[in-house]
Motif scaffolding. Structure first.
Motif, PDB file in Angstrom:
ATOM      1  N   LEU A  60      30.017  -9.975  -5.575  1.00 28.14           N
ATOM      2  CA  LEU A  60      29.547  -9.363  -4.564  1.00 28.14           C
ATOM      3  C   LEU A  60      28.889 -10.196  -3.559  1.00 28.14           C
ATOM      4  O   LEU A  60      27.673 -10.697  -4.040  1.00 28.14           O
ATOM      5  N   VAL A  61      29.089 -10.357  -2.337  1.00 29.22           N
ATOM      6  CA  VAL A  61      28.465 -10.829  -1.322  1.00 29.22           C
ATOM      7  C   VAL A  61      28.045 -10.402  -0.148  1.00 29.22           C
ATOM      8  O   VAL A  61      28.913  -9.735   0.458  1.00 29.22           O
ATOM      9  N   TRP A  62      26.764 -10.313   0.159  1.00 30.48           N
ATOM     10  CA  TRP A  62      26.488  -9.964   1.527  1.00 30.48           C
ATOM     11  C   TRP A  62      25.431 -10.659   2.275  1.00 30.48           C
ATOM     12  O   TRP A  62      24.757 -11.808   1.496  1.00 30.48           O
ATOM     13  N   VAL A  75      21.834 -15.306   2.683  1.00 31.99           N
ATOM     14  CA  VAL A  75      23.243 -14.702   2.049  1.00 31.99           C
ATOM     15  C   VAL A  75      22.826 -14.517   0.629  1.00 31.99           C
ATOM     16  O   VAL A  75      22.163 -15.260  -0.072  1.00 31.99           O
ATOM     17  N   TYR A  76      23.083 -13.339   0.182  1.00 33.69           N
ATOM     18  CA  TYR A  76      23.121 -12.847  -1.266  1.00 33.69           C
ATOM     19  C   TYR A  76      24.086 -12.834  -1.960  1.00 33.69           C
ATOM     20  O   TYR A  76      25.293 -12.489  -1.392  1.00 33.69           O
ATOM     21  N   ALA A  77      24.138 -13.026  -3.250  1.00 33.43           N
ATOM     22  CA  ALA A  77      25.449 -13.033  -4.234  1.00 33.43           C
ATOM     23  C   ALA A  77      24.936 -12.262  -5.633  1.00 33.43           C
ATOM     24  O   ALA A  77      23.827 -12.445  -6.013  1.00 33.43           O
ATOM     25  N   SER A 119      15.533 -10.550 -10.180  1.00 32.82           N
ATOM     26  CA  SER A 119      16.467 -11.123 -11.152  1.00 32.82           C
ATOM     27  C   SER A 119      17.807 -10.859 -11.208  1.00 32.82           C
ATOM     28  O   SER A 119      18.394 -11.394 -12.133  1.00 32.82           O
ATOM     29  N   LEU A 120      18.206  -9.838 -10.472  1.00 31.91           N
ATOM     30  CA  LEU A 120      19.692  -9.453 -10.510  1.00 31.91           C
ATOM     31  C   LEU A 120      20.427 -10.226  -9.545  1.00 31.91           C
ATOM     32  O   LEU A 120      21.585 -10.638  -9.560  1.00 31.91           O
ATOM     33  N   ASP A 121      20.087 -10.712  -8.320  1.00 32.27           N
ATOM     34  CA  ASP A 121      20.665 -11.392  -7.249  1.00 32.27           C
ATOM     35  C   ASP A 121      20.274 -12.795  -7.024  1.00 32.27           C
ATOM     36  O   ASP A 121      19.323 -13.136  -7.317  1.00 32.27           O
ATOM     37  N   TYR A 122      21.300 -13.406  -6.351  1.00 29.51           N
ATOM     38  CA  TYR A 122      20.779 -14.875  -6.028  1.00 29.51           C
ATOM     39  C   TYR A 122      20.918 -14.795  -4.291  1.00 29.51           C
ATOM     40  O   TYR A 122      21.713 -14.047  -3.747  1.00 29.51           O
TER      41      TYR A 122
END
Length: 190
Positions: A60-62, A75-77, A119-122
């Motif tokens: 999931l990328v936004w 950019v988040y993943a 701690s969920l997303d990069y």
């Protein structure tokens, strides 16, 4: 000459209450533009890759802000294991590359939890120097293998107070003229 204090009942000129209302309207309309918003969550975000299975991962990328503007862009993943569906929070490396299409200039950043604030997303931060089209490549590498997704986004000039005032200014003038006309007609009827 201060007409409004002497002839409050018959004066067609705006009263202090009306002037105060217009001043408050201007503050509310233009006040938000003066706040310099920065950081995650400002300007909204847009999903580019929605739970797509790529190799051994579901991605999931936004990115945000949306619309993308000159300056900070994030950019988040979010990465899940394709076999188990379990979210992968450690043991993988996520990198993001941004390439300006017009010049070919490339920027690369490592995405991590610190940039995302959880701690969920990069997340990876970029400082975009110019307007134009950019291509982004998100690469995930881990024990299960490697996956890569690409997306494009158009970067527009930063919206400034001047642009907002140029758009909103004529509307405020028209609204003010209508209110003044209504108040003047009401004063004539008395």
């Amino acid at each position: 000459m201060n007409m409004c204090y002497r002839c409050v009942e018959t004066c067609p000129w705006p009263t202090r209450r009306w002037l105060m209302s217009v001043a408050l309207l201007i503050v509310f309309v233009f006040g938000y533009a003066m706040v310099d918003a920065a950081g995650p969550g400002t300007g909204g975000s847009r999903i580019f890759v929605a739970d797509k299975t790529v190799g051994p991962y579901v991605l999931l990328v936004w990115a945000g802000p949306s619309p993308a503007q000159v300056g900070r862009y994030t950019v988040y993943a979010r990465v899940n294991d394709a076999a188990s569906g379990r979210q992968l929070r450690e043991g993988i490396q996520v990198t993001v590359q941004a390439v300006e299409e017009a010049t070919g200039e490339a920027m690369e950043a490592e995405a991590n939890h610190t940039n995302a604030g959880n701690s969920l997303d990069y997340a990876a931060h970029f400082e975009l120097p110019r307007t134009g089209n950019y291509t982004y490549a998100v690469t995930v590498a881990g024990p299960a293998g490697q996956a890569k997704v690409d997306f494009r986004d158009r970067v527009v000039p930063t919206i400034t107070f001047g642009v907002i005032s140029a758009i909103a200014g004529p509307f405020i003038v028209v609204i003010g003229a209508v209110v003044w006309y209504m108040l003047a007609r009401r004063a004539e009827k008395r």
